[in-house]
Each structure stands twice: as structure tokens, then as C-alpha cells.
Design an enzyme around this catalytic site. Structure first.
Site, mmCIF file in Angstrom:
data_model
loop_
_atom_site.group_PDB
_atom_site.id
_atom_site.type_symbol
_atom_site.label_atom_id
_atom_site.label_comp_id
_atom_site.label_asym_id
_atom_site.label_seq_id
_atom_site.Cartn_x
_atom_site.Cartn_y
_atom_site.Cartn_z
ATOM 1 N N ASP A 1 -8.526 -8.974 4.283
ATOM 2 C CA ASP A 1 -8.280 -7.854 5.187
ATOM 3 C C ASP A 1 -9.347 -7.733 6.256
ATOM 4 O OD1 ASP A 1 -7.041 -5.681 6.286
ATOM 5 O OD2 ASP A 1 -7.622 -4.259 4.742
ATOM 6 N N GLU B 1 -12.712 -2.138 11.787
ATOM 7 C CA GLU B 1 -12.665 -1.386 10.530
ATOM 8 C C GLU B 1 -13.773 -1.807 9.569
ATOM 9 O OE1 GLU B 1 -8.904 -1.828 8.610
ATOM 10 O OE2 GLU B 1 -9.567 -0.955 6.718
ATOM 11 N N GLU C 1 0.821 -1.214 0.000
ATOM 12 C CA GLU C 1 0.000 0.000 0.000
ATOM 13 C C GLU C 1 0.858 1.270 0.000
ATOM 14 O OE1 GLU C 1 -4.116 -1.395 2.058
ATOM 15 O OE2 GLU C 1 -2.565 -0.840 3.467
#
Lengths: 712, 712
Positions: free
Chosen positions: B384, B412, B311
Site C-alpha cells: 500500500d 499517506e 476494506e
């Protein structure tokens, strides 16, 4: 039987001790309760308070505001004395009676006419042979303020058996301005994140909002602008209005109206219009519809605060219109609902000469052109919340326009929340400044209809980033209510409620607070110097910075130090900013000898050998002031150490740690400035002067990434 | 005398009542104390606890760790019983004795060899005729953990007079990973700002750090990475190392080591080197010197956590080197000091086929090439932190490399801190997953030497954004200590310590928590669906998004729904990700009929009329799962309402408000996903299905600016 009683007594004592030992909520005395601590008073004082508050008498059914007042009195008395007063229908001896003209006992003369919508009176009297206390007001809001006043009296040692107080606010609008962003960062915030949890609102309403309301109501703050003046248009969308409405619902019983900062370009940003021109009919219709929508969600919405054509914000000048055109546009939309516009006069554009002159230059000619529900909000000084500034020349210069005084409670330029600086004296100085304008002799306080304070509140457990920073929130509110209060008296009552009622410690701490503002002026920007702070974050000294894009962002622009001398010539031989003041002040400020020495270098560029009142040269005096600032912080540390026995260990240690930082940073400020100004003046240090610890280059090399307060 | 005693009793009762009524620190039960509340037990339980803790016996002088243990026992017993135990030199009846091999009473057999450096034993026994309790461990850290275990036993109704417990952690390193930035924002943080006040450190050390240490020590967490894996190089500069050292000083007595995330390009960013190539001698020297500097500041520094070539973060691949080259570079620098490197395997680059395969593809071939003090940190699943993922194929696939399991405590992808989702079952599921790797039958828990949890902690008064989110911090720590604990048992003890010991309420709340994770899977991503969340912020449903720059950022990439069916074919006819698993799993996952239905669409693309175990078509089953998710939240609300009498009003109201949000958002998820998948499948809704409330277009139009968790 005796043994049994002794056993019970022992067990009771043990239990009470255990409860006292218990760290409630994990920590002791973390400052969350601010000045509404209500901890047990000394035994004699407990008895005196309880004698006057054995019961509460109030109208039934009680409005939410009256309920808040009664709840606060119960909580306060219970905390201070260990006894919770009961609500009674009829006054008994020792009753506290909350009365309005409709419910006051017959035959009691009260000055209702003087109290207005917010004032209150506290009166001890005998009623049918019973000693009672009246908390009297024309409205429940007045009763709320009166209840807090009674609790303040109880904690500050007033004779509760012989009360005869009366108070009415001098200024109608007393607002906090939150520079809080919708992402929960806070511009110039040094106390954690924003307390407004926009994401979770309106469904989740944090209990903290109620405590925020209590603290503000205890001071008489009656409005709050929830979002940053550098506003996002989204704050005016339906989801965010629902969130603001949920906050308003919490604050309403406490007499606090919600306001919002409005982005001038919202009709373009949100409405899809091609323009935000204030004279465009579609723009006017958009704002009118938006105001209608807001009032449906928040029927008592206060109004808009606007930063326009300043530091990149959009505004009416984008369309060749004036600030009056812009403000009147919004005022027109709000007026049917009773809303108001606070239009900020803090404007500056690049390269227009003396930055300090721009607010006056743009606004004064507009006097008389604003709608009746526009208030022009003027910072206390013409530059930007410095440790000391002369009062802004707009005060008294716009007789046809209501003005608001904008103070900064958060210490953007005064050491963030790390330096102990009590701002009461700063607020007092500007409130009492005599503008010498029509009517002759009017002070700034007498010239304004509103006072706003840029809040220093965040999610830190102690609200304001440090214990003593809460005193600045407190002083703002108290002085906004009554500018005739002395900053020192306000400090004293804050200490008594926040830390201790021990007389010696109260004296010491009041003295410490009183000198702390002069200390920061001395070690940062003495003698009228200003804006010497580090670029952007405003942390630490950077008088050498001269390479920023805009001239008036550079400290060198403001101090203008060179071989020949130091200071900004704002007399007729310079920018002539003095001409913006009343003639009497203009004349006085045009000559160094009649300019207050504290403002000297604000108005004058003077040679280094200019002779000061002390007999020293300007150069020697400058260094003496820096030395005095550093010495004053050392004295503050000694004063704090001296009260150790009277303060709980947790808060004493915490404040001591802050003072250690402040001492180190005061020295840094002094040394870096002395080193820099010597490099410019080329003069030797006066005999006996301590040389700076490090080289100028070392000070210049310091960098402060991740400094707080730049959110958004 | 009798009257006097009665009067005293009455006054004592009144005082105690008043104290109980007093809202400590302004609010009652705000959650700050998490599971260390220590509120008074019911009277009978108080007597039972006090009988076993009348005095404390421990070695003198006590180390800081032993002092922490003793202080916690005093605090806990005082809170639970109203009596604070005294420290005694010799055991009296009812003594709690903290003993090591050096101080244990002669003649008592204890399994010292099994306890190791962190384990403890709790033993009730009779010593010279006196009933005492031993808290026994080889180290003071073990005594600290044992003390917390004894307090847990006291609060969860264990028979303290007949204790015979023993516990040793199965996994050596149990760490929190803070994704906290140096500007105090928190990536994927939903609980306010970072608790690490970097700006004020090292001078100001918040009392909260101690409470953080206590809470973690109570769980056995023994390390914490202070800063975000998306790291700034500044975290390794001298000022920030001093700040980290100040935190380390607070955490050290509690057995918690400080770690830091390291930016791989630091030698360039800070050191001015032209490269960060791991094979460059100057780079190696830079890291060696940096490690030496760190250990001077923090002698027990844990090591580095690194996110590299993922990322956008820099890494060894920038220089054509491998992850092993990069990790070994840092390991070499840390090794002389005993430090370790946690090197994250969460990597993905654009357009390389199946994103789920990349971690394995890059790392598995490197097995055996890492230095001994490198641990490869692997997320629980290959995508993820989804509501449900199959275990990551790297577990068991790198037998020569120590692995860490990375769990995400902050939610998240599971509704932020607004949805009540107890993660214990998720953690349990992955810990117990049987990889079928050598040695045959080893679970994930047995394959790892470290467990890391991405923290959900912030400045909110209740630490984690909501009361129930603290249960996820708790469950992480407890299961990291002992993966053999059941998630349900952990939930039960958390409820007992946090909310109530009333048996009925404990049962109801344990059941509520146990089903909450299946609820979120059902209403967000049932049947193996994944990554359907809104772009960037990951709030709310967005299965329609297909226009993001990188293919593998789009929900459509993951669900691959079309007229023909839905799901990601990861069998040999597709990406063949199944081949990354052990052969037994690979075979099983290659066929829909042998794939667990909960993972079905993770591995298979199936027609809408595929027949499910229920007998329904896939289309009907998908909708049934969404419906079940919504219904489960309704059931959770009913369960919460049912325990109202057993929970304090403040927290009950708060949780109820959160559940109301969750109910609305579960419906939103269900409706938006049903509407979208119907638009893709073109199939009619099964008979009796409630149609979505709004149009698909309306769901697509929703925007969430200022969603939290994107700081940095």
C-alpha cells in the site's frame, strides 16, 4: 528627443497595461483582500490622498504594533495612489504623523484623557507652516486602529485635508468565536475548512494568519477564541497550547489576544482525576496548574470560553453545582494572570417547559454570585440565532454581573453562505434594543462589557464563503467597536472599500444590503415565527417536523400552528416568558395589540382571522409577508444587475450566481411554508395568491445529506 | 524636452516599482499559480520569447478548447515578457501558428499520422520569408497540449527559434483519483478541504475549477475521478450528477473527462432493490438506467472507478460472484455510451496468509474474463503506497486484460504534506520496472493502458499543502504522458517554472529533489521494510504495534523482527509470494544474494548478522541506513539554504520551515526505529552510533489525535 520620449511613454503605457492585465496569482479579484483591497483610486482622489501621505513620521524604534501600523499605511497608500510614502524623521508638508503623548508636537492640544488604551484621534493641522495629519493615540494599539481609520477615511472620500475625528470603543472586549474543531472541520462553517491548520502548527505558520490579524485589527477586534465551544479537552494539552501560542505570536502585534474554549471535564479527561467537581480541591489545583502552564506559553492569554451543561457538554450541574460554581472555579485559576472567563448562558435541557425561558431561569438567580473576572455570555435572543428574535431577557436583568452579547456572524439559520443577508441591521436592532431595565432606558449595547461574534471564516479564497458574507464580519467588528454607528453607514463604507466608490453604485448596493435582512425574515420566518428550519443542518424549510426526540427540537413546538391559529403563547396565559422582561415590556408583550408585529407570533398564539395593522387577517398577512420576501430577493437581483458596470466581472458574476440560488430558495421557503401552513389552517389561499409550485409532500420528501457545517 | 522625458522615465520607473512592490491579493508568491506562474523572465530571455510570439494565428471560429489554448498563450507570453501577443489572420514574422491538417500552411510536411488524437509538434520554420513557429496537432486538444508545451519550452530556456519537438502520449488514460468525500473532507488529504464544493454546486462554480483544469491540461491529464473510492451511493443521485455535470462543463474544454467512483451496493442503497447481485436482471437494469441518466447529464462521462470487496466496501463477492462479474455488470451499462470501468485490484481480506499476495490471487485467475471496457487498476506495489515497494506482480501477469497503474500522489505513508519528498523517482522506478513477462522485457509502463494518481489537491492556497508537493502532481502528469522522461529532467523543468531559472539554483534544487525520495526510504523503511507507520493515520513510526484486530494491520506482521532476525520471508520457504512474479524474477527473489538490497527485507527473513554488500552486518547496515536518511535531510536543508538568494522570501521561508519539521521527524523516525529494533534484536548499537534521544517507551507513548486525512 521627442520621438524617444514618445517611445518611452508608449512602452511605459504598454508595460503598465500588461501588468494591469496580468491576473495576479491566477485569478482576478477573488475577494481574498476583503475590505483591505487598496486598489488604485480615481486619479483626482489619488492626488488628494497622496497630498496627505507623502511621508510617515513615527517614533523609533517602533514596536511590532507600530511597525504593523506603518506597514499598513505604506501598503494602503501605495495601493491607492501608486506611491509609497517614505518614513521621515521630521514632518514635511503632507506628512502623516503617528504620535503618542510622548512624541506629539509641542503645543498641539489633544484629548488624550478621552482616548484611553484603544482610542485614537485623526487631526489635520498646520505645523511650522506645513500641513500635516496627526494620527494620535495613547498607545501603539490606538495608533494601529487610527491608521486603519485613516485608510478607511481615504477610501470613503473623507476630506483628508480637514480631518477631525476621534473614536474610542464603547465595549472593552470585542471577540470572534471560532467554532473550529481540532480536525479542521468547522461547526456551522460554510466557507471551507478551518483556517487554523492545527496539524502543521506550531512549526508552519500560515501567512493567512497575518492577513486574518490585519482584517480584524482594521475593525478593532481585540480577541479571538480559536476553538469550538463544543470543545475537546485536547485543546488544553501541551502540544495544542504550543500551537495556540504560535497563533498568538502572529496576532499579538495586531492587538488580538488568543482565548480558548475549555471543556469542563478536562481534569478528568486529561488529568486523570475521578471528578471535575468545581468544589473539589484537586480539581481546583488542576485548573490552577493548567492556567499557569497556559500563561507560560501565552503570557497575554485572554481566558476561557465555556459551554457547560448545554447540549450534552459536561458542566458543574453534573455534580449538583451551579454555573457560578463552575465559572468561579476557572476564574480563580485565571485571576492571578489577569485572565477572564466567558461563561455561556445558552443552556437548555429537555422538557423543561418553554425553551426560551431556560437561560434566564438558570442564570438570573445567580446574579451577584460570579467572580469579578467572569462574564456571562448571552446570545442576542433566547432561542438560537434566528433571522429575528426579541432581545434576550437576561440583558439588563443581571446588574451585578458583566455580560457579553453573543452574535452569530456565520449564517446557520439564514441561508448559510449562499444567501445574501447583510446582518448589520440585525446587530443594530439588538444593540439598540431598549431593555427598560435599571438604569432606565439602557440599551443592550450599554449593558454589555463584551461582544462576541461566531465567525464565518474558512479557507475559501474569499474567507467567508461569499463576497457579501465578508460584510458581516466587517459589520460585526465595526458595530462592536461603536454600537452608535448605523448599520447603513457601515454597509456604505464596506461597499466603498470592497467594490467601488462610484456614488450611484454605492447607493444602490447600500440599499440592497439594507433590505436584505428583512427579506430573509419575510421568506423564512415572518411575524415572529422561528426555528422552522430543517433538522440538524438548518437548511431549508421544515415547519412540519414534529417527530424529533426532544419536543423543543421540533418546528411544531415553536410555531404551534393548528386549525385554531398559530404562534407560541408566552403571555401569562401561556408560558409567561414575558415575565422575564422588565415590567414595562412584560405588560406590553402580554397583549397582541401592543406587541411589535415583527415579534407577534413569538409571544402570542392567535387565530388565523386575527386582524393585523394592515387590515388583513393574520392568515392573509402571513402569506403577504412570504410573498414580500420572495419579491425582495427579486429586487436585490435587479439592484445587483444595475451596478454591473461598476463591479469587476469576476465578482459580479459570482454574486449574481449566488443571488440566483437565493431567489430559487426564497421561493422554495415561501412555497413550502405556504403549503404547510395551509394544510394546517385548512383555509383557502387569499384571492390572487400564487399557489405553491409543488405539493407539500414533495417539499417534505427533500433530503440534504452532506449539508455543510456539521463538523466535529 | 529632455527634462520632461527624464521626468516621465522617473515616474514610469516609480510606478512600475510601486506596482512591483504591491502585494497582489494580499500576499506575494503563495504558490497558487503552481508551475503556471508566468512571471517576467530576465530581459534577454524576454526578448527571445517575444520575438517568437508577437502574434497568434489560429482557426476561426475557435472551439472552446482552442480558445483555452489561445488564452493560455496570451496569458503566458504577457506574463513572461510584459507584452500580450495579438491574434492575427495571417502570419507575420514572429507568429505562433496553431494549425491542424485542415489549416496547416501548404507545403509544410508534418507527421500528422504519428500525432494521433492528443499528440503535437512544435516546429520553427520560415514561411514566405517570415520566421514563424507552428504548434501542430490533429485536434484542438493536441493544440492545447502543444501550447502548454511551447510555454514550457519558453520557460525552460529552449531555443524557440529552432524548435523541432514532437510528443504523443504513450498511455491513453491519464487520470487523477480524488479521494474526496461529499462532505468536503478528503481521505488522505493534507491540503485542507476538498476543492469540490459539492454543497454549492451546480449553481456556484468556483473559479478554482478552471485553474485546476489549466494545471492538469498543462500536463496532459485527461480524466479525473471526482469522489472517493470509498464511495457514498449518493454520488450517483440526480442532485450529485448535476453537480458533477457542472464540474464536467468546466473541465471539458481542457480535455478532461469526469469519472465517478461508484458504490457497488447502489441498486440497494438508492434503487430499493433487495440485492446488488451482478447477475440479477433487476440489478442489471438499474445500472443500465443509471448509466443512461448519467450520460444525459454528462455526455462525455468517462466511467466508473470501483473499490469492491476491499476494506469493508460492498462487492460482487457478497453474492458469491467474482470481481469479473461485478466489473462486467457496470461495463455492460456503460458500454453503449463508450464508458469504461476501472476496477481496483487493491483487495485484502482478514487472515488469508500474506496480504501482499491477495490482489494477484484474486485477480490473475480472472484474466480473460473481463469485458473489453474494463480496466483493472493495480497499485504500484502489492501492499500500500509505501516509500518503496517492489512492482506489483499483476503487471504483466494479465495479458488479456487492460491494466491501469495506480500511483499515490498524496503522501499517506511518506510524511503527509510536511515532508519534502519528490516522488518522480518513485514513479520512474515502477514505470521502468522490467516485469520479465511476455512480451519479454516489457516494463510496467509498457504493460498499462491507463495511469491513475491519487490526488494531493485541496483548498490550501498552494493547492497541495506545500510548495514542493505540487512537484508531485506535476511529475505524475508528465510521467503519465511520457514514461520515458527522466524524473530528474521533470524536476528540473518544474523548478524552472516554479521557482527560478538561475542555473546554479536549478542544479541545486534538482539535486535536492532527486535524493529526497531515498532520504525518506532510509529514515522510515530502509532495506525493504514496510508499513511501520502509526495506526490509522500513518503518521510517524510505530514498528512496535502488534495488537490490532487484524494481523495484517500490524507493523510486526510486516517486519517480523525478533531475536533471530528481521524481514518477511516471501520465498518458497515462506509465503512464496515470489512465485507470483515471472519465473526469472521468482528465481532471483528467492535468494537474498540475488535480491536487490533495497527490497531485501520485503522478501527475506534474515539473521541480524547477515552480511551485506557493504561488508556490514544487517544490524549495522540497518542503522547506517537510518543514519543516512537523517543525514540526507540535513543535506537537503543545506541545499535549500544555499539557493536563498534565488527564491522569493515568502516561499523560501515557508519551505525552510517545512524542512525543519522534516529534519525533526526524520530524527524521530530514526531514533524510534533504532530503539525498537534494538529492543527486539537485543544487540548493542554499533560503535559510534548515536543513541536514541528518548526511551522506546517515550516514543510508544506519543499519540496523534486529529491527524489529518481520515475524513469521511
Amino acid at each position: 528627443m521627442k520621438n524617444w520620449a514618445q517611445g518611452l511613454r508608449a512602452r511605459c503605457a504598454a508595460l503598465c497595461l500588461a501588468l494591469a492585465l496580468l491576473p495576479a496569482h491566477g485569478t482576478t479579484e477573488d475577494g481574498y483582500d476583503v475590505w483591505l483591497r487598496y486598489r488604485p483610486l480615481p486619479a483626482a482622489a489619488q492626488a488628494r490622498v497622496w497630498a496627505q501621505a507623502r511621508s510617515l513620521v513615527h517614533a523609533e524604534p517602533a514596536s511590532p504594533t507600530l511597525q504593523a501600523a506603518v506597514a499598513e499605511l505604506k501598503r494602503g497608500v501605495a495601493g491607492l495612489t501608486g506611491h509609497e510614502p517614505k518614513v521621515a524623521r521630521q514632518p514635511t508638508a503632507g506628512a502623516l504623523m503617528l504620535v503618542t503623548p510622548a512624541t506629539a508636537p509641542a503645543g498641539v492640544a489633544l484629548p488624550w484623557g478621552e482616548l484611553g488604551a484603544e482610542g485614537y484621534a485623526l487631526r489635520s493641522l498646520t505645523l511650522q507652516g506645513r500641513a500635516v495629519t496627526l494620527i494620535a493615540a495613547c498607545t501603539d494599539r490606538g495608533l494601529l486602529y487610527g491608521s486603519f481609520a485613516w485608510l478607511r477615511a481615504a477610501q470613503t472620500g473623507a476630506d483628508l485635508a480637514a480631518l477631525n475625528q476621534q473614536s474610542t470603543p464603547k465595549v472593552a472586549l470585542r471577540l470572534l468565536n471560532h467554532w473550529d474543531n481540532l480536525d479542521r472541520t468547522v461547526e456551522r462553517g460554510y466557507a471551507g475548512a478551518s483556517i487554523w491548520d492545527w496539524w502543521k502548527l506550531p512549526d508552519l505558520v500560515d501567512a493567512r494568519y497575518t492577513d486574518y490579524a490585519r482584517a480584524n485589527a482594521s475593525l478593532g477586534v481585540n480577541g479571538t477564541v480559536l476553538n469550538n465551544v463544543n470543545a475537546k479537552a485536547e485543546s488544553l494539552t501541551a502540544p495544542f497550547l504550543a500551537k495556540a501560542a504560535a497563533v498568538a505570536n502572529v496576532l499579538r502585534p495586531y492587538g488580538i489576544k488568543v482565548w480558548l474554549s475549555a471543556r469542563f471535564s478536562a481534569p478528568k479527561d486529561l488529568g486523570g482525576l475521578p471528578t471535575a467537581d468545581p468544589l473539589d480541591p484537586a480539581v481546583r489545583a488542576w485548573w490552577k496548574a493548567k492556567a499557569d502552564e497556559i500563561y507560560r506559553a501565552i503570557p497575554d492569554f485572554g481566558g476561557f470560553l465555556v459551554k457547560a451543561n448545554s447540549e450534552g457538554q459536561p458542566g458543574p450541574q453534573d455534580y449538583g453545582r451551579t454555573h457560578a460554581d463552575g465559572a468561579n472555579l476557572l476564574a480563580e485559576a485565571l485571576r492571578p494572570h489577569g485572565g477572564q472567563v466567558m461563561w455561556r448562558a445558552f443552556v437548555y435541557a429537555p422538557d423543561t417547559g418553554d425553551r426560551a425561558m431556560q437561560g434566564y431561569a438558570e442564570f438570573q438567580p445567580l446574579d451577584g454570585r460570579f467572580a469579578p473576572n467572569v462574564i456571562v455570555q448571552v446570545k442576542n435572543g433566547a432561542v438560537d440565532f434566528q433571522p429575528r428574535e426579541p432581545f434576550h431577557p437576561l440583558f439588563g436583568a443581571m446588574p451585578k454581573t458583566p455580560l457579553a452579547l453573543e452574535l452569530q456572524i456565520t449564517k446557520e439559520y439564514l441561508g448559510f453562505s449562499t444567501h445574501l443577508v447583510y446582518l448589520g441591521p440585525l446587530f443594530e436592532e439588538v444593540l439598540r434594543a431598549d431593555t427598560r431595565r435599571q438604569p432606565q432606558g439602557a440599551t443592550v449595547a450599554q449593558q454589555v462589557t463584551a461582544i462576541a461574534g461566531v465567525a464565518n471564516i474558512g479557507t475559501d479564497r474569499s474567507w467567508c464563503g461569499s463576497q457579501f458574507d465578508c460584510a458581516n464580519w466587517y459589520a460585526f467588528g465595526r458595530l462592536a467597536w461603536d454600537a452608535d454607528l448605523s448599520a447603513e453607514a457601515v454597509a456604505r463604507e464596506w461597499v466603498q472599500q470592497t467594490f467601488t466608490t462610484a456614488p450611484g453604485a454605492v447607493r444602490t448596493l447600500t440599499a440592497l444590503m439594507a433590505t436584505s435582512r428583512e427579506a430573509v425574515v419575510d421568506y423564512m420566518t415572518p411575524l415572529g415565527l422561528h426555528h422552522l428550519m430543517g433538522t440538524g443542518h438548518h437548511h431549508g424549510p421544515a415547519p412540519w417536523v414534529n417527530d424529533l426526540e426532544r419536543a423543543d427540537w421540533n418546528p411544531t413546538y415553536f410555531h404551534r400552528a393548528g386549525r385554531d391559529g398559530i404562534g407560541f403563547d408566552r403571555t401569562p396565559t401561556g408560558s409567561n416568558a414575558v415575565a422575564q422582561y422588565a415590567p414595562e415590556w412584560a405588560a406590553r408583550l402580554s397583549r397582541p395589540e401592543s406587541t411589535p408585529e415583527d415579534w407577534l407570533l413569538w409571544f402570542h398564539h392567535l387565530p388565523w382571522d386575527h386582524r393585523m395593522a394592515s387590515g388583513r387577517t393574520l392568515w392573509a398577512e402571513l402569506i403577504a409577508r412570504y410573498d414580500r420576501g420572495e419579491a425582495r430577493v427579486a429586487e436585490m437581483r435587479a439592484q445587483w444587475a444595475a451596478v454591473r458596470a461598476d463591479i469587476d466581472p469576476a465578482r459580479h458574476a459570482e454574486v449574481a450566481a449566488y443571488l440566483a440560488v437565493q431567489a430559487a430558495e426564497a421561493r422554495w421557503w415561501r412555497d413550502a411554508c405556504v403549503a404547510y401552513f395551509q394544510s394546517v389552517s385548512g383555509l383557502p389561499l387569499p384571492a390572487g395568491t400564487r399557489p405553491p409550485e409543488r405539493t407539500l409532500q414533495a417539499y417534505k420528501a427533500l433530503r440534504f445529506n452532506f449539508a455543510p457545517g456539521r463538523g466535529g
